[in-house]
Design an enzyme around this catalytic site. Structure first.
Site, short mmCIF file in Angstrom:
data_model
loop_
_atom_site.label_atom_id
_atom_site.label_comp_id
_atom_site.label_asym_id
_atom_site.label_seq_id
_atom_site.Cartn_x
_atom_site.Cartn_y
_atom_site.Cartn_z
N ASP A 500 0.84 -1.20 0.00
CA ASP A 500 0.00 0.00 0.00
C ASP A 500 0.87 1.25 0.00
O ASP A 500 2.02 1.21 0.40
CB ASP A 500 -0.88 0.03 1.26
CG ASP A 500 -2.02 -0.97 1.16
OD1 ASP A 500 -2.38 -1.35 0.02
OD2 ASP A 500 -2.54 -1.38 2.21
N ASP A 504 2.21 2.09 6.72
CA ASP A 504 2.46 0.66 6.94
C ASP A 504 3.10 0.02 5.71
O ASP A 504 4.02 -0.77 5.82
CB ASP A 504 1.14 -0.06 7.22
CG ASP A 504 0.89 -0.15 8.72
OD1 ASP A 504 1.76 0.30 9.49
OD2 ASP A 504 -0.19 -0.66 9.11
#
Ligand code: 0RA
Length: 633
Positions: A500, A504
């Protein structure tokens, strides 16, 4: 061009430079950022040679406001006397004739095979403007050139003090040749720091006058290689204060080595040949490694520290090592993907025997350090044996259901033609599922990763390979790691990290890149590692969807389309199979970034700072690099 009069001999000179402008890549590697910086290395090498010859100690490099670069040294000064054959000032011949060679080529360590030493004439040919000022014998001589052709005859500008001497070269890279003529401060600074570590006593001052806020750094290390390994270990905790150091020569080959172990788990060996960073290693590094493994094993055996049949592997011996080997030799041969691997076969034995003798002496004379190193290597051995036992236990339990030996989570592709295949390493089971749905089954394999990957910067190899995520990934890739690495067993041509675009995702990407850099750097060097670039925005207009990958592209596309409904893509999970395929996986339309290592020292610094233990230097590093959207790895 005034009164310059070209004779028949000079025609070949012009033809030479014409060749450089026609095929610049042949002379400086490429016309991208890499080639552009090569122009500076080329001039700088001449100035460093002056320091090696014992004349000159300071080199000033200035990035001027107009985009040109000035490199000024206090060496002997380029010769200016008339050339016996060409009857022109030597300066003009050196700057305008390709491979001035012969009389002027008195370099002890000319670098063949590599791209260095092509000469200042190549820099001149690829510069819109160049000016050379030479100070020697109480006078200043000067000449200007455009694309390697003199604008006028060499002039004597006036008197200098009789003690002054040196060469000053200013050039403006030709923007019709280079894709960019924007020099990168960090690239220059990294290289100059290395150059100064490798040439004890040399001082290089870098100044950037291009923006309001003038930047300046000065590099100067009297301690040479010993200071270099200490600097490399600045983010680690050394287990002995004094580095191991030796310098030995055989014939015209000189090897200089410094080693300092830390309590970290990684191996950081930097090789240099004639001051070129050999990122891919080669026979000099291989010789050092084999000596280390043998000498430390022998030392431990003599002292009875091993059980029967126990032996340290090379990986055990190198856990936590930071080392620099600087080799000077004539006629090195460079091989490998990036021509940064030393190929001369005889060097392995030469370095091995030099290092064996020096290391034996050092261990005998420094029993406290010897014990610390042996204890560290023995701990690695124990961890490795414990991990193997645990693995064997699991294997015995699963003895009936081994199957292919590939991880159960891997959705493999059907093709066995390696050149065609790709492995997508995907963050999260759900995106993994989407990728499985969207992929081309024949050529694309999917390995979903659940949660975080272990940070290999902070754990030993045995523990890392014992973690399920890393074991799955390494098994899927097929090559093995460390000493047992075998590129012939690579199962995919491209290994693509797909995460992504959020914090994170960035973190997982960094953890995976750390793993690849520390355990299978050969895959990065050979260009097998990529990062997928998912789109940033979706524009909906009527029945059609458009995807763009940056804010700049968004502006352009909106201008084209007139109107449309814009939405931000946040994660891979927002896309369905079809969208993920068309935006991020279809080889015809996707964007991929190839991961590369431009400089081994710089890459080690980046990973040890970002992923290691030391907090204060990490903060400083992040602040220093804050203006860059992301640190290029
Ligand atoms: C040819 C011969 C000598 C020095 C140089 C070139 C030279 C070139 C450059 C380029 C930048 N700085 C430089 N410094 C020196 C030897 C000169 C002698 O023997 O006196």
């Amino acid at each position: 061009m005034a009164e310059t009069n070209y004779s028949a001999k000079d025609i070949t000179v012009l033809e030479g430079l014409e060749a450089v402008r026609k095929r610049p890549g042949m002379y400086i590697g490429s016309t991208d950022k890499y080639g552009l910086h090569h122009m500076v290395w080329e001039v700088l090498d001449n100035s460093v040679d002056e320091h090696m010859a014992g004349v000159g100690s300071v080199i000033n490099v200035t990035l001027n406001k107009d985009g040109s670069v000035t490199i000024e040294d206090d060496g002997r000064g380029m010769p200016v006397d008339p050339h016996p054959v060409y009857k022109r000032p030597a300066m003009e011949i050196i700057v305008t004739k390709l491979h001035a060679g012969g009389k002027f080529d008195n370099k002890a360590y000319a670098v063949s095979g590599g791209l260095h030493g092509v000469g200042i004439s190549v820099v001149a040919a690829l510069s819109k403007d160049m000016r050379v000022d030479v100070t020697k014998g109480g006078k200043v001589y000067s000449q200007e050139y455009a694309i390697g052709i003199p604008k006028a005859d060499m002039k004597i500008l006036g008197d200098a003090g009789t003690k002054a001497h040196g060469t000053k070269v200013t050039f403006m890279a030709d923007d019709t040749i280079f894709k960019t003529i924007d020099f990168d401060y960090k690239t220059l600074a990294t290289r100059f720091r290395e150059t100064c570590f490798l040439n004890a006593g040399l001082k290089i001052v870098l100044k950037d006058l291009r923006s309001e806020k003038v930047k300046e750094d000065s590099f100067h290390y009297e301690g040479g290689l010993i200071e270099f390994v200490k600097w490399l270990n600045k983010t680690r905790k050394p287990i002995h204060a004094k580095p191991i150091y030796f310098k030995k020569s055989e014939g015209s080959t000189v090897a200089e080595v410094a080693i300092q172990y830390s309590d970290s788990f990684n191996e950081n060996i930097q090789g240099f040949v004639n001051t070129i960073n050999t990122i891919e290693g080669g026979t000099h590094v291989a010789g050092l490694k084999s000596a280390l493994t043998r000498v430390i094993n022998d030392y431990g055996t003599k002292r009875g520290v091993f059980k029967k049949g126990q032996k340290l592997t090379g990986d055990d011996v190198r856990e936590g090592i930071t080392a620099v080997i600087s080799l000077k030799m004539s006629e090195p041969q460079f091989e490998g993907q990036t021509k940064t691997k030393l190929g001369n076969g005889e060097i392995k034995g030469v370095v091995d025997s030099m290092a064996t003798a020096a290391l034996n002496d050092f261990l005998e004379e420094n029993p406290v350090v010897a014990k610390a190193i042996l204890t560290k290597a023995s701990a690695a051995l124990k961890a490795r044996e414990a991990a193997k036992k645990a693995k064997d236990l699991v294997r015995r339990k699963n003895a009936l259901g081994v199957g292919s030996g590939l991880p159960g989570k891997l959705a493999d592709c059907s093709s066995r033609k390696r050149e065609l295949t790709e492995l997508y390493v995907v963050e999260g089971d759900s995106a993994g599922g989407t990728a499985k749905g969207g992929r081309d089954r024949e050529t694309q394999a999917i390995l979903p990763l659940r949660g975080k990957v272990l940070n290999v910067e902070k754990s030993n190899m045995a523990r890392a390979l014992g973690s399920e995520q890393i074991a799955n990934l390494i098994t899927a890739i097929g090559t093995g790691v460390g000493e047992s690495f075998d590129i012939a067993k690579l199962r995919y041509n491209k290994i693509i990290i797909m995460t992504d675009a959020d914090v994170d995702g960035q973190h997982i990407k960094a953890l995976l890149l750390t793993l690849f850099f520390r355990y299978v750097p050969q895959l990065i060097e050979a260009g097998h590692i990529f990062v997928a670039v998912p789109p940033f925005y979706k524009i909906k207009k009527g029945m059609k969807d458009y995807y763009v990958y940056s804010s700049d592209e968004l502006k352009k596309k909106m201008a084209d389309l007139g109107k449309g409904e814009v939405s931000r893509f946040k994660g891979l999970g927002e896309m369905n199979d079809e969208q993920l395929w068309s935006t991020t996986m279809n080889p015809k339309t996707r964007r991929l970034k190839q991961v590369s290592i431009e400089d081994g020292v710089d890459a080690d610094e980046t990973f040890s700072l970002l992923m290691g233990d030391a907090v204060a230097p990490r903060r400083a590093f992040i602040e220093e690099n804050a203006e860059k959207a992301e640190v290029d790895l």
